[in-house]
Scaffold this motif. Sequence first.
Motif, PDB file in Angstrom:
ATOM      1  N   GLY A  29      -4.672  26.448   2.142  1.00 51.92           N
ATOM      2  CA  GLY A  29      -4.450  25.074   2.582  1.00 51.92           C
ATOM      3  C   GLY A  29      -5.494  24.612   3.586  1.00 51.92           C
ATOM      4  N   ALA A  30      -5.935  25.555   4.433  1.00 58.63           N
ATOM      5  CA  ALA A  30      -6.950  25.206   5.436  1.00 58.63           C
ATOM      6  C   ALA A  30      -8.348  25.188   4.830  1.00 58.63           C
ATOM      7  CB  ALA A  30      -6.906  26.216   6.585  1.00 58.63           C
ATOM      8  N   ASP A  31      -8.530  25.900   3.706  1.00 60.79           N
ATOM      9  CA  ASP A  31      -9.847  26.009   3.089  1.00 60.79           C
ATOM     10  C   ASP A  31     -10.086  24.825   2.157  1.00 60.79           C
ATOM     11  OD1 ASP A  31     -12.292  26.935   2.257  1.00 60.79           O
ATOM     12  OD2 ASP A  31     -11.471  28.366   0.810  1.00 60.79           O
ATOM     13  N   SER A  32     -10.270  23.641   2.748  1.00 58.45           N
ATOM     14  CA  SER A  32     -10.431  22.414   1.977  1.00 58.45           C
ATOM     15  C   SER A  32     -11.540  21.573   2.589  1.00 58.45           C
ATOM     16  CB  SER A  32      -9.120  21.618   1.957  1.00 58.45           C
ATOM     17  OG  SER A  32      -9.308  20.341   1.410  1.00 58.45           O
ATOM     18  N   PHE A  33     -12.596  21.353   1.819  1.00 53.60           N
ATOM     19  CA  PHE A  33     -13.715  20.552   2.320  1.00 53.60           C
ATOM     20  C   PHE A  33     -13.312  19.109   2.637  1.00 53.60           C
ATOM     21  CE2 PHE A  33     -17.506  17.879   1.509  1.00 53.60           C
ATOM     22  CZ  PHE A  33     -18.308  18.329   2.552  1.00 53.60           C
ATOM     23  N   PRO A  34     -12.562  18.405   1.761  1.00 55.52           N
ATOM     24  CA  PRO A  34     -12.158  17.027   2.096  1.00 55.52           C
ATOM     25  C   PRO A  34     -11.334  16.938   3.372  1.00 55.52           C
ATOM     26  CG  PRO A  34     -11.814  17.449  -0.232  1.00 55.52           C
ATOM     27  CD  PRO A  34     -12.132  18.770   0.402  1.00 55.52           C
ATOM     28  N   LEU A  35     -10.576  18.003   3.685  1.00 51.98           N
ATOM     29  CA  LEU A  35      -9.720  17.989   4.870  1.00 51.98           C
ATOM     30  C   LEU A  35     -10.522  17.935   6.173  1.00 51.98           C
ATOM     31  CD1 LEU A  35      -6.691  18.041   5.460  1.00 51.98           C
ATOM     32  CD2 LEU A  35      -6.832  20.526   5.634  1.00 51.98           C
TER      33      LEU A  35
END
Length: 427
Positions: free
Chosen positions: A51-57
């Motif tokens: 969940g933390a490994d998200s470029f858009p986030l």
Amino acid sequence: MLAATIFISLFALLLMSVPIGICLGLATMIAMLFVDGTPPMVLLARSVVTGADSFPLIAVPLFILAGDFMQHGGMSRRLVSFANALIGHIHSGLAYVNVLACVFFAAISGSSPATVAAIGSNMIPEMEKVGYSRRFSGALTASSGMIGVMIPPSIPFIIYGVTAEVSIGKLFLAGIIPGVLFAVMFMFVARLLLRNDTEIQESTTEFSTVGVLQSFRESIWALLVPVIILGGIYSGVFTPTEAGAVAVVYAAVIGIFVYGDIRLRDLPNILAGSAKTSGTILVLVIMATAFGRLITLARIPAELSASITSLSDNPIIILLLINLLLLVIGMFMETISSIIIMTPILLPVATALGVDPIAFGVILTVNLAIGFCTPPLGVNLFVASSISGVSIEQLSKAILPFFVGMIILLMLITYVPAISLALPSLW
């Protein structure tokens, strides 16, 4: 059994005032520990990491930091001055200036409470000086502040885009026309409420082309923010996430070296405040990832979708029920957590009805944005109350005419999706 355990645990923790991000994680963990047939606990750890490994986030903390730089860097004050130079000469013009300034600041902040704080601190005292009641000024500012999550860049749109796996760029475009319609509606309602008010001065300033040009020159660096961000995204120069990084650098340079309102010794406090806000949101997102996966494995979204569609065969009725549900949720739950929890549950229902996921993102965000302006959550009301010195109870009554306008426009956006999809269809 699994659904009951998850939601009973979640609401029990919420009643104990446990932070919502921790509630989501603990409810997931309790269900995994005590319900037979659930995935092993390692799913929680894996979901948190993925969940933390998200470029858009990454765009979320970047736009939050950019908004803080813009707010402390004097951009809001200059935007108010420019709006006043444009339309402040009209009778009751400061009411229109208030709304227009919220539109301007929304295009550089992406946050509703930040818009209320930045514009309200400038506008509410100025409106009082020329005869507006603090009650009216506070209600108008709290209402107009909701535009902050509709005009791009919008943090809720980023969260929805990540959760629903749809284009954030198209979501940004989809929010422009609804945001402008809400601004026009707020001006119209304000004019109706003020039509017989004789206490307000005929005008706050005289129109001057020279004055407009001078104010424009002073605010040009702030007005360029949405041009740079949106122009860069839609021309393909950078992604929405990269746009957040550009916005941070731009806002810092302008605030420190051009306007000079930010001093180097102010940076630690600005960075700390931004980190605190970002940390709160990111904990929500990563814990909600595990929560969402577990309720999906439990087939809760599918069963809820079937339950809602079984109530009626009429898409109009089903969409009305979804709106009512979201309005109630928006009154009690924080917007980011509501988007994260409700998107995987309601999006399948909406798509089954033929609603475009981009259009549904706008419907979802508008519903929850209205919650900014309504008690008991009413974040905008609390911010406006602290600035104006008017009680929440009085502001809640004063905001009712604007609330009626919000509901009318919500229904229009829900049943006329072309309003939201007109601009995305061109990109």
